[in-house]
Design a protein around this motif. Structure first.
Motif, PDB file in Angstrom:
ATOM      1  N   ILE A   1       0.851  -1.196   0.000  1.00 36.65           N
ATOM      2  CA  ILE A   1       0.000   0.000   0.000  1.00 36.65           C
ATOM      3  C   ILE A   1       0.878   1.234   0.000  1.00 36.65           C
ATOM      4  CG2 ILE A   1      -1.704   1.308   1.326  1.00 36.65           C
ATOM      5  CD1 ILE A   1      -2.696  -1.337   2.458  1.00 36.65           C
ATOM      6  N   PRO A   2       0.707   2.156  -0.959  1.00 38.19           N
ATOM      7  CA  PRO A   2       1.507   3.382  -0.984  1.00 38.19           C
ATOM      8  C   PRO A   2       1.274   4.202   0.275  1.00 38.19           C
ATOM      9  CG  PRO A   2       0.318   3.081  -3.044  1.00 38.19           C
ATOM     10  CD  PRO A   2      -0.238   2.080  -2.085  1.00 38.19           C
ATOM     11  N   LEU A   3       2.363   4.583   0.915  1.00 37.47           N
ATOM     12  CA  LEU A   3       2.250   5.313   2.175  1.00 37.47           C
ATOM     13  C   LEU A   3       2.018   6.801   1.970  1.00 37.47           C
ATOM     14  CD1 LEU A   3       5.095   3.585   4.214  1.00 37.47           C
ATOM     15  CD2 LEU A   3       2.646   3.082   4.220  1.00 37.47           C
ATOM     16  N   ASP A   4       2.303   7.288   0.735  1.00 41.06           N
ATOM     17  CA  ASP A   4       2.185   8.717   0.511  1.00 41.06           C
ATOM     18  C   ASP A   4       0.895   9.111  -0.202  1.00 41.06           C
ATOM     19  OD1 ASP A   4       2.786   7.516  -1.861  1.00 41.06           O
ATOM     20  OD2 ASP A   4       4.285   8.997  -2.506  1.00 41.06           O
ATOM     21  N   SER A   5      -0.046   8.168  -0.365  1.00 42.48           N
ATOM     22  CA  SER A   5      -1.316   8.469  -1.034  1.00 42.48           C
ATOM     23  C   SER A   5      -2.232   9.205  -0.068  1.00 42.48           C
ATOM     24  CB  SER A   5      -2.012   7.192  -1.505  1.00 42.48           C
ATOM     25  OG  SER A   5      -1.228   6.543  -2.480  1.00 42.48           O
ATOM     26  N   PRO A   6      -2.922  10.248  -0.562  1.00 44.67           N
ATOM     27  CA  PRO A   6      -3.841  10.973   0.323  1.00 44.67           C
ATOM     28  C   PRO A   6      -5.033  10.115   0.694  1.00 44.67           C
ATOM     29  CG  PRO A   6      -4.091  11.713  -1.946  1.00 44.67           C
ATOM     30  CD  PRO A   6      -2.892  10.799  -1.919  1.00 44.67           C
ATOM     31  N   ALA A   7      -5.515  10.275   1.906  1.00 48.42           N
ATOM     32  CA  ALA A   7      -6.673   9.508   2.360  1.00 48.42           C
ATOM     33  C   ALA A   7      -7.931  10.038   1.685  1.00 48.42           C
ATOM     34  CB  ALA A   7      -6.812   9.627   3.883  1.00 48.42           C
ATOM     35  N   VAL A   8      -8.914   9.148   1.523  1.00 46.21           N
ATOM     36  CA  VAL A   8     -10.201   9.554   0.981  1.00 46.21           C
ATOM     37  C   VAL A   8     -10.848  10.521   1.965  1.00 46.21           C
ATOM     38  CG1 VAL A   8     -12.511   8.777   0.333  1.00 46.21           C
ATOM     39  CG2 VAL A   8     -10.510   7.406  -0.272  1.00 46.21           C
ATOM     40  N   ASP A   9     -11.345  11.617   1.464  1.00 45.43           N
ATOM     41  CA  ASP A   9     -11.988  12.612   2.316  1.00 45.43           C
ATOM     42  C   ASP A   9     -13.358  12.099   2.712  1.00 45.43           C
ATOM     43  OD1 ASP A   9     -13.254  14.782   3.478  1.00 45.43           O
ATOM     44  OD2 ASP A   9     -12.144  16.226   2.245  1.00 45.43           O
ATOM     45  N   ARG A  10     -13.445  11.626   3.959  1.00 45.92           N
ATOM     46  CA  ARG A  10     -14.686  11.032   4.427  1.00 45.92           C
ATOM     47  C   ARG A  10     -15.829  12.041   4.415  1.00 45.92           C
ATOM     48  NH1 ARG A  10     -17.169   7.080   7.017  1.00 45.92           N
ATOM     49  NH2 ARG A  10     -18.637   7.586   8.665  1.00 45.92           N
ATOM     50  N   SER A  11     -15.510  13.310   4.693  1.00 44.48           N
ATOM     51  CA  SER A  11     -16.566  14.313   4.724  1.00 44.48           C
ATOM     52  C   SER A  11     -17.200  14.498   3.354  1.00 44.48           C
ATOM     53  CB  SER A  11     -16.021  15.650   5.243  1.00 44.48           C
ATOM     54  OG  SER A  11     -15.077  16.192   4.342  1.00 44.48           O
ATOM     55  N   LEU A  12     -16.373  14.377   2.285  1.00 42.79           N
ATOM     56  CA  LEU A  12     -16.912  14.502   0.939  1.00 42.79           C
ATOM     57  C   LEU A  12     -17.852  13.349   0.622  1.00 42.79           C
ATOM     58  CD1 LEU A  12     -13.802  15.715  -1.100  1.00 42.79           C
ATOM     59  CD2 LEU A  12     -15.724  17.074  -0.272  1.00 42.79           C
ATOM     60  N   LEU A  13     -17.479  12.142   1.024  1.00 45.19           N
ATOM     61  CA  LEU A  13     -18.331  10.981   0.809  1.00 45.19           C
ATOM     62  C   LEU A  13     -19.646  11.152   1.559  1.00 45.19           C
ATOM     63  CD1 LEU A  13     -18.915   8.086  -0.151  1.00 45.19           C
ATOM     64  CD2 LEU A  13     -17.693   7.266   1.879  1.00 45.19           C
ATOM     65  N   ARG A  14     -19.557  11.566   2.804  1.00 42.87           N
ATOM     66  CA  ARG A  14     -20.757  11.751   3.617  1.00 42.87           C
ATOM     67  C   ARG A  14     -21.679  12.796   3.005  1.00 42.87           C
ATOM     68  NH1 ARG A  14     -18.294  12.544   8.224  1.00 42.87           N
ATOM     69  NH2 ARG A  14     -18.242  14.815   8.069  1.00 42.87           N
ATOM     70  N   ASP A  15     -21.101  13.900   2.563  1.00 44.61           N
ATOM     71  CA  ASP A  15     -21.910  14.962   1.965  1.00 44.61           C
ATOM     72  C   ASP A  15     -22.530  14.518   0.649  1.00 44.61           C
ATOM     73  OD1 ASP A  15     -21.341  16.612   4.074  1.00 44.61           O
ATOM     74  OD2 ASP A  15     -19.761  17.728   3.035  1.00 44.61           O
ATOM     75  N   ASP A  16     -21.788  13.737  -0.135  1.00 47.37           N
ATOM     76  CA  ASP A  16     -22.308  13.274  -1.419  1.00 47.37           C
ATOM     77  C   ASP A  16     -23.484  12.328  -1.215  1.00 47.37           C
ATOM     78  OD1 ASP A  16     -22.148  13.072  -4.354  1.00 47.37           O
ATOM     79  OD2 ASP A  16     -21.595  10.987  -3.954  1.00 47.37           O
TER      80      ASP A  16
ATOM     81  N   TYR B   1     -25.472  12.270   1.354  1.00 48.76           N
ATOM     82  CA  TYR B   1     -26.585  13.109   1.820  1.00 48.76           C
ATOM     83  C   TYR B   1     -27.274  13.810   0.655  1.00 48.76           C
ATOM     84  CZ  TYR B   1     -28.901  17.278   3.634  1.00 48.76           C
ATOM     85  OH  TYR B   1     -29.814  18.277   3.872  1.00 48.76           O
ATOM     86  N   ARG B   2     -26.477  14.413  -0.237  1.00 37.86           N
ATOM     87  CA  ARG B   2     -27.063  15.129  -1.376  1.00 37.86           C
ATOM     88  C   ARG B   2     -27.849  14.186  -2.284  1.00 37.86           C
ATOM     89  NH1 ARG B   2     -22.161  18.196  -1.050  1.00 37.86           N
ATOM     90  NH2 ARG B   2     -21.134  16.689  -2.424  1.00 37.86           N
TER      91      ARG B   2
ATOM     92  N   LEU C   1     -29.807  10.672   9.345  1.00 36.24           N
ATOM     93  CA  LEU C   1     -29.928  11.516  10.530  1.00 36.24           C
ATOM     94  C   LEU C   1     -30.034  12.988  10.140  1.00 36.24           C
ATOM     95  CD1 LEU C   1     -27.372   9.858  13.002  1.00 36.24           C
ATOM     96  CD2 LEU C   1     -29.863   9.918  13.218  1.00 36.24           C
ATOM     97  N   ARG C   2     -29.217  13.418   9.182  1.00 37.59           N
ATOM     98  CA  ARG C   2     -29.277  14.807   8.709  1.00 37.59           C
ATOM     99  C   ARG C   2     -30.612  15.101   8.041  1.00 37.59           C
ATOM    100  NH1 ARG C   2     -24.076  16.226   5.185  1.00 37.59           N
ATOM    101  NH2 ARG C   2     -25.185  18.231   5.104  1.00 37.59           N
ATOM    102  N   LEU C   3     -31.100  14.150   7.277  1.00 33.02           N
ATOM    103  CA  LEU C   3     -32.387  14.331   6.604  1.00 33.02           C
ATOM    104  C   LEU C   3     -33.520  14.420   7.617  1.00 33.02           C
ATOM    105  CD1 LEU C   3     -31.832  11.817   3.677  1.00 33.02           C
ATOM    106  CD2 LEU C   3     -32.016  14.310   3.463  1.00 33.02           C
ATOM    107  N   GLY C   4     -33.367  13.718   8.728  1.00 34.84           N
ATOM    108  CA  GLY C   4     -34.353  13.827   9.797  1.00 34.84           C
ATOM    109  C   GLY C   4     -34.363  15.217  10.394  1.00 34.84           C
TER     110      GLY C   4
END
Length: 218
Positions: free
Chosen positions: A3-18, A20-21, A59-62
Motif C-alpha cells: 500500500i503506498p504510504l504517501d497516497s492521500p486519504a479519501v476525504d470522508r466528509s466529501l463521501l458523507r456529503d455526497d 446526503y445530497r 440523521l441529517r435528513l431527519g
C-alpha cells in the motif's frame, strides 16, 4: 502490492456529503415518495457505499424534516405537512430577504445578467412543464445573492430547510409558475436599480406565494 504510504486519504466528509445530497435530491424530486420506507442496506447498495454514511445522511435528513425515524422500527420519507412547510417557508423567506437586502449594491453586472438568464430558463421550463429544470433555474436565481453575500450561517440555514420547501414548490410549479416569473423580474430589476428595500420586499413575497395551508400537500 504494498500500500503506498504517501497516497492521500479519501476525504470522508466529501463521501458523507455526497451521500446526503443524493438521498436529499431523490426525496425532493419524488424518486422516493412520501411514506416510503428507506432501508439503509438497500440505500448503501444503490449508492455503492457502506451503511455508515447512509445512516449519517438519514440523521441529517431527519433534522431537515425530510424523513421520519421511528426508533427500532423504520425510517420513512415524511409526508408534505402544511405546518412543517409553513414553518420552513417563513424561515427561508426571512433568510432570502436578508440576503437580498445586504447583497443589493454588491452584485456585479455579470451576476445580474446571470439572474436574468436563469429567469428566462425558468420561464421556458415552466411553459414546457419541465419541473426539474424550473427548480434548478429558480435555485440559481436565489442562490446568486446568497453566494455574493458570503454569509455561511445564512447559507447553512437555507441548506437545512430549503429542501423541505422545494418539495412543496415542485407541486406548485407543476400547476402555476408564471407568477414567479413576474416576481423574479421585479426582484432582478430592483436589485439592478440598487433598491435594496424594494428588492428585499419582493424576495420575501416570492417565498410567501408558496401555499402553506391545507392545500400545500396536495
Amino acid at each position: 502490492m504494498p500500500i503506498p504510504l504517501d497516497s492521500p486519504a479519501v476525504d470522508r466528509s466529501l463521501l458523507r456529503d455526497d451521500v446526503y445530497r443524493r438521498l436529499r435530491d431523490a426525496i425532493v424530486d419524488g424518486t422516493f415518495r412520501p411514506g416510503e420506507q428507506l432501508k439503509d442496506g438497500e440505500l448503501a447498495e444503490w449508492l455503492g457505499v457502506s451503511r455508515t454514511p447512509v445512516r449519517e445522511a438519514l440523521l441529517r435528513l431527519g433534522g431537515s424534516g425530510l424523513v421520519v425515524a421511528l426508533p427500532g422500527r423504520s425510517t420513512r420519507v415524511s409526508t408534505i405537512e402544511a405546518g412543517a412547510v409553513r414553518d420552513a417557508r417563513d424561515v427561508i423567506a426571512a433568510m432570502h430577504q436578508l440576503a437580498v437586502r445586504q447583497a443589493t449594491g454588491r452584485l456585479s453586472d455579470d451576476d445580474i445578467e446571470r439572474m436574468r438568464n436563469a429567469n428566462r430558463r425558468f420561464a421556458d421550463a415552466v411553459t414546457a412543464g419541465d419541473i426539474g429544470a424550473a427548480l434548478d433555474a429558480d435555485d440559481e436565481i436565489h442562490r446568486i445573492p446568497v453566494d455574493a453575500l458570503g454569509n455561511h450561517a445564512l447559507a447553512t440555514v437555507l441548506d437545512q430547510f430549503g429542501p423541505l420547501v422545494r418539495r412543496a414548490e415542485r407541486l406548485r410549479f407543476s400547476t402555476d409558475g408564471h407568477t414567479s416569473v413576474e416576481l423574479h423580474t421585479q426582484l432582478i430589476d430592483m436589485i439592478a436599480a440598487g433598491d435594496e428595500q424594494g428588492a428585499a420586499t419582493v424576495a420575501f413575497q416570492i417565498w410567501h406565494t408558496l401555499p402553506a395551508g391545507d392545500d400545500a400537500g396536495r
